[in-house]
Design a protein around this motif. Sequence first.
Motif, short mmCIF file in Angstrom:
data_model
loop_
_atom_site.label_atom_id
_atom_site.label_comp_id
_atom_site.label_asym_id
_atom_site.label_seq_id
_atom_site.Cartn_x
_atom_site.Cartn_y
_atom_site.Cartn_z
N PHE A 32 -30.98 21.26 61.79
CA PHE A 32 -29.65 21.86 61.94
C PHE A 32 -28.77 21.68 60.72
CE2 PHE A 32 -29.10 17.48 63.09
CZ PHE A 32 -27.84 17.16 62.61
N GLU A 89 -33.84 21.11 53.43
CA GLU A 89 -33.59 22.22 54.35
C GLU A 89 -34.36 22.05 55.66
OE1 GLU A 89 -34.35 25.82 52.23
OE2 GLU A 89 -32.67 25.51 50.86
N VAL A 122 -29.15 22.46 57.74
CA VAL A 122 -29.18 23.57 56.78
C VAL A 122 -27.88 24.36 56.82
CG1 VAL A 122 -30.37 25.71 56.18
CG2 VAL A 122 -31.69 23.72 56.92
N ASP A 123 -27.34 24.56 58.00
CA ASP A 123 -26.13 25.38 58.15
C ASP A 123 -24.84 24.58 58.03
OD1 ASP A 123 -27.74 27.60 58.63
OD2 ASP A 123 -27.87 27.14 60.77
N VAL A 124 -24.93 23.29 57.90
CA VAL A 124 -23.75 22.42 57.83
C VAL A 124 -23.29 22.31 56.38
CG1 VAL A 124 -22.91 20.08 58.28
CG2 VAL A 124 -24.53 21.13 59.85
N SER A 125 -21.98 22.25 56.19
CA SER A 125 -21.41 22.12 54.85
C SER A 125 -21.78 20.76 54.24
CB SER A 125 -19.89 22.23 54.95
OG SER A 125 -19.29 21.87 53.72
N TRP A 126 -21.85 20.74 52.89
CA TRP A 126 -22.14 19.49 52.19
C TRP A 126 -21.05 18.45 52.46
CZ3 TRP A 126 -26.21 17.34 50.07
CH2 TRP A 126 -27.28 18.13 49.67
N LYS A 131 -30.57 17.91 54.38
CA LYS A 131 -29.88 19.05 53.76
C LYS A 131 -30.63 19.52 52.52
CE LYS A 131 -26.25 21.75 53.01
NZ LYS A 131 -25.86 22.83 53.86
#
Length: 81
Positions: A20, A17, A22-26, A14
């Motif tokens: 996949f 970046e 990158v688009d997932v919530s923390w 994350k």
Amino acid sequence: MYLLILGVILMLMKYLEVGFVVDVSWWWVLSPFALAVVWWAWADSTGYTKRREMDKMDKKKQDRIDKQRENLGIKTKRRSR
């Protein structure tokens, strides 16, 4: 331990970046750490970790006894577990 490894990998992915993640919530990325805390709390409160530690110690003790008996030429009786 697996949950911690997964959490570190997801966190690095994350932060850097990559993939996949990158688009997932923390919240989803950090959830393995929360699950690890829940697992350790359960394992410690039920005595699971202590039992496993005692089983390992009992096995080491029995192995030492068997080795000494073998060195003395005495037949060993292996207990089934």
